[in-house]
Scaffold this motif. Sequence first.
Motif, PDB file in Angstrom:
ATOM      1  N   ASP A   1       0.841  -1.219   0.000  1.00 17.69           N
ATOM      2  CA  ASP A   1       0.000   0.000   0.000  1.00 17.69           C
ATOM      3  C   ASP A   1       0.863   1.251   0.000  1.00 17.69           C
ATOM      4  O   ASP A   1       0.643   2.186  -0.769  1.00 17.69           O
ATOM      5  CB  ASP A   1      -0.902   0.044   1.252  1.00 17.69           C
ATOM      6  CG  ASP A   1      -1.991  -1.029   1.241  1.00 17.69           C
ATOM      7  OD1 ASP A   1      -2.229  -1.618   0.167  1.00 17.69           O
ATOM      8  OD2 ASP A   1      -2.590  -1.270   2.311  1.00 17.69           O
TER       9      ASP A   1
ATOM     10  N   LYS B   1       2.571   6.729  -6.644  1.00 15.80           N
ATOM     11  CA  LYS B   1       1.467   7.410  -7.345  1.00 15.80           C
ATOM     12  C   LYS B   1       1.370   8.876  -6.894  1.00 15.80           C
ATOM     13  O   LYS B   1       1.074   9.760  -7.700  1.00 15.80           O
ATOM     14  CB  LYS B   1       0.131   6.704  -7.055  1.00 15.80           C
ATOM     15  CG  LYS B   1       0.114   5.242  -7.470  1.00 15.80           C
ATOM     16  CD  LYS B   1      -0.532   5.031  -8.806  1.00 15.80           C
ATOM     17  CE  LYS B   1      -0.395   3.586  -9.187  1.00 15.80           C
ATOM     18  NZ  LYS B   1      -0.986   3.013 -10.230  1.00 15.80           N
TER      19      LYS B   1
ATOM     20  N   LYS C   1      -4.371  13.525  -1.036  1.00 15.62           N
ATOM     21  CA  LYS C   1      -5.492  12.722  -1.565  1.00 15.62           C
ATOM     22  C   LYS C   1      -5.045  11.315  -1.976  1.00 15.62           C
ATOM     23  O   LYS C   1      -5.731  10.324  -1.705  1.00 15.62           O
ATOM     24  CB  LYS C   1      -6.107  13.416  -2.783  1.00 15.62           C
ATOM     25  CG  LYS C   1      -7.045  14.560  -2.417  1.00 15.62           C
ATOM     26  CD  LYS C   1      -7.606  15.206  -3.677  1.00 15.62           C
ATOM     27  CE  LYS C   1      -8.488  16.398  -3.329  1.00 15.62           C
ATOM     28  NZ  LYS C   1      -8.730  17.238  -4.509  1.00 15.62           N
TER      29      LYS C   1
ATOM     30  N   ALA D   1      -6.130   7.543  -0.297  1.00 13.92           N
ATOM     31  CA  ALA D   1      -6.747   6.443  -1.056  1.00 13.92           C
ATOM     32  C   ALA D   1      -6.142   5.093  -0.664  1.00 13.92           C
ATOM     33  O   ALA D   1      -6.783   4.053  -0.790  1.00 13.92           O
ATOM     34  CB  ALA D   1      -6.576   6.682  -2.558  1.00 13.92           C
ATOM     35  N   TYR D   2      -4.881   5.117  -0.188  1.00 12.24           N
ATOM     36  CA  TYR D   2      -4.211   3.877   0.232  1.00 12.24           C
ATOM     37  C   TYR D   2      -4.179   3.739   1.756  1.00 12.24           C
ATOM     38  O   TYR D   2      -3.414   2.935   2.295  1.00 12.24           O
ATOM     39  CB  TYR D   2      -2.788   3.840  -0.341  1.00 12.24           C
ATOM     40  CG  TYR D   2      -2.803   3.668  -1.844  1.00 12.24           C
ATOM     41  CD1 TYR D   2      -2.791   2.400  -2.417  1.00 12.24           C
ATOM     42  CD2 TYR D   2      -2.872   4.772  -2.692  1.00 12.24           C
ATOM     43  CE1 TYR D   2      -2.841   2.223  -3.791  1.00 12.24           C
ATOM     44  CE2 TYR D   2      -2.922   4.614  -4.073  1.00 12.24           C
ATOM     45  CZ  TYR D   2      -2.915   3.343  -4.616  1.00 12.24           C
ATOM     46  OH  TYR D   2      -2.962   3.181  -5.974  1.00 12.24           O
TER      47      TYR D   2
ATOM     48  N   ASP E   1      -4.174  -3.942  -2.630  1.00 17.00           N
ATOM     49  CA  ASP E   1      -5.575  -4.165  -3.043  1.00 17.00           C
ATOM     50  C   ASP E   1      -6.365  -2.859  -3.054  1.00 17.00           C
ATOM     51  O   ASP E   1      -7.578  -2.846  -3.215  1.00 17.00           O
ATOM     52  CB  ASP E   1      -6.257  -5.219  -2.146  1.00 17.00           C
ATOM     53  CG  ASP E   1      -6.173  -4.833  -0.672  1.00 17.00           C
ATOM     54  OD1 ASP E   1      -5.706  -3.710  -0.352  1.00 17.00           O
ATOM     55  OD2 ASP E   1      -6.569  -5.651   0.181  1.00 17.00           O
ATOM     56  N   LYS E   2      -5.644  -1.732  -2.869  1.00 16.85           N
ATOM     57  CA  LYS E   2      -6.337  -0.432  -2.894  1.00 16.85           C
ATOM     58  C   LYS E   2      -5.962   0.318  -4.166  1.00 16.85           C
ATOM     59  O   LYS E   2      -4.993  -0.040  -4.831  1.00 16.85           O
ATOM     60  CB  LYS E   2      -5.921   0.401  -1.660  1.00 16.85           C
ATOM     61  CG  LYS E   2      -6.264  -0.281  -0.343  1.00 16.85           C
ATOM     62  CD  LYS E   2      -5.708   0.464   0.851  1.00 16.85           C
ATOM     63  CE  LYS E   2      -6.068  -0.237   2.156  1.00 16.85           C
ATOM     64  NZ  LYS E   2      -5.503  -1.601   2.251  1.00 16.85           N
ATOM     65  N   SER E   3      -6.748   1.347  -4.509  1.00 13.13           N
ATOM     66  CA  SER E   3      -6.407   2.133  -5.705  1.00 13.13           C
ATOM     67  C   SER E   3      -6.997   3.533  -5.581  1.00 13.13           C
ATOM     68  O   SER E   3      -7.863   3.774  -4.734  1.00 13.13           O
ATOM     69  CB  SER E   3      -6.933   1.434  -6.963  1.00 13.13           C
ATOM     70  OG  SER E   3      -8.341   1.368  -6.883  1.00 13.13           O
ATOM     71  N   VAL E   4      -6.515   4.415  -6.446  1.00 10.83           N
ATOM     72  CA  VAL E   4      -7.039   5.783  -6.462  1.00 10.83           C
ATOM     73  C   VAL E   4      -8.337   5.777  -7.257  1.00 10.83           C
ATOM     74  O   VAL E   4      -8.331   5.417  -8.451  1.00 10.83           O
ATOM     75  CB  VAL E   4      -6.025   6.755  -7.120  1.00 10.83           C
ATOM     76  CG1 VAL E   4      -6.581   8.170  -7.168  1.00 10.83           C
ATOM     77  CG2 VAL E   4      -4.714   6.742  -6.331  1.00 10.83           C
ATOM     78  N   GLU E   5      -9.425   6.154  -6.631  1.00  9.41           N
ATOM     79  CA  GLU E   5     -10.719   6.171  -7.345  1.00  9.41           C
ATOM     80  C   GLU E   5     -10.942   7.515  -8.047  1.00  9.41           C
ATOM     81  O   GLU E   5     -11.710   7.605  -9.000  1.00  9.41           O
ATOM     82  CB  GLU E   5     -11.875   5.939  -6.349  1.00  9.41           C
ATOM     83  CG  GLU E   5     -11.802   4.623  -5.579  1.00  9.41           C
ATOM     84  CD  GLU E   5     -11.954   3.389  -6.477  1.00  9.41           C
ATOM     85  OE1 GLU E   5     -12.584   3.509  -7.543  1.00  9.41           O
ATOM     86  OE2 GLU E   5     -11.412   2.325  -6.117  1.00  9.41           O
ATOM     87  N   ASP E   6     -10.275   8.580  -7.558  1.00  7.81           N
ATOM     88  CA  ASP E   6     -10.526   9.923  -8.062  1.00  7.81           C
ATOM     89  C   ASP E   6      -9.884  10.055  -9.445  1.00  7.81           C
ATOM     90  O   ASP E   6      -8.654  10.064  -9.551  1.00  7.81           O
ATOM     91  CB  ASP E   6      -9.911  10.940  -7.065  1.00  7.81           C
ATOM     92  CG  ASP E   6     -10.152  12.366  -7.489  1.00  7.81           C
ATOM     93  OD1 ASP E   6     -10.456  12.601  -8.674  1.00  7.81           O
ATOM     94  OD2 ASP E   6     -10.036  13.250  -6.629  1.00  7.81           O
TER      95      ASP E   6
END
Length: 342
Positions: free
Chosen positions: A132, A139, A163, A167-168, A337-342
Amino acid sequence: DHSLTSEKNIALHDKAGQASNRALARVCELIVPGAKIIDICRKGDEIIIEEATKEAGSDSKISKGVAFPTCVSPDVYVTHLSPVESEESAEWVIKSGSTVRVALGAQIGGFGTVVADTLVVDAAVVEGRAADVITAAWKASEAAIQTLVPGKKNWDVTSVVGKVAAAYECTPLEGMLSHNVEYGLLDGKNKIIVNPTESQRSNIESVTFKEGDVWVLDVLISTGTGKTISSGVRTTIFKKTDTTYQLRLKTSRMVYSEVKKNFGTFPFSARSLNDYKKCRVGLQECQQHNLLVPYEVYEEKSGETVAHYLSTIRITKDGPVKIAGPNAPDFSKIKSDKSVED
């Protein structure tokens, strides 16, 4: 002419970037289990000088060498770990499974570049919180670089790094600064701050990015709260200020003139002084009167992981150009398993 926008100086700056990139790649290869951190740092500084000399070519009048000494900071030690002989840290070795941050920089003709990368030693695959934080830091760094365009502001970078980290479920290190680069200087007067406290926020002036600016963009993200403390490991990296003071001790005057002659305004490692043991008292007096500023070794809470990416960026009318910076991590082996949704 020391302007960052003349063709000749842009070429020198680009060469310094190439030297930093190659030095970083070579030093990262030395990060293997059992290797002594002091040996890697010592060898790293030799590599920086070698690569800068190669890039500078045959003109002996051009200054070239270390813009930032090699630092190898494992586990809880966040930055600026660069051991010297006769300290406890001189015995520390790289351990399998450690997260290690490597930072260094080269200069040619007084134009400095700095880079930093993060490695997990001996890991075939990186998962969980370490994945993460490494993904978040990379990123966030890339998003911040894309924000370095004419007309945007330093606060835009503060916001985008925050931001991406969120997200992570990670946190930027509190109050970390990035600076604009000037001739002979890696920390010009303009600043970008990430995760500032209220009082830090009010002390930072608003800056609008403009074409021709060069920035050292420093992104450090933690799985923890982002609040670091001074580690108690002896500081070994210093930088000369433009303060003047009549030093009392002969050793202090010797140290100061050695620093002035050999390192100018770029940071240096106490390892590079002629006789570190003798110099310790001199370094102390120089610090007391603000002739030298220390780069402290900070630490995060045990059990947390910190990732660090640092690049040197030129702002052009067509967008940001990476003069120097680490290569992207191999995300086929880093599985968040996380990602930037924005």
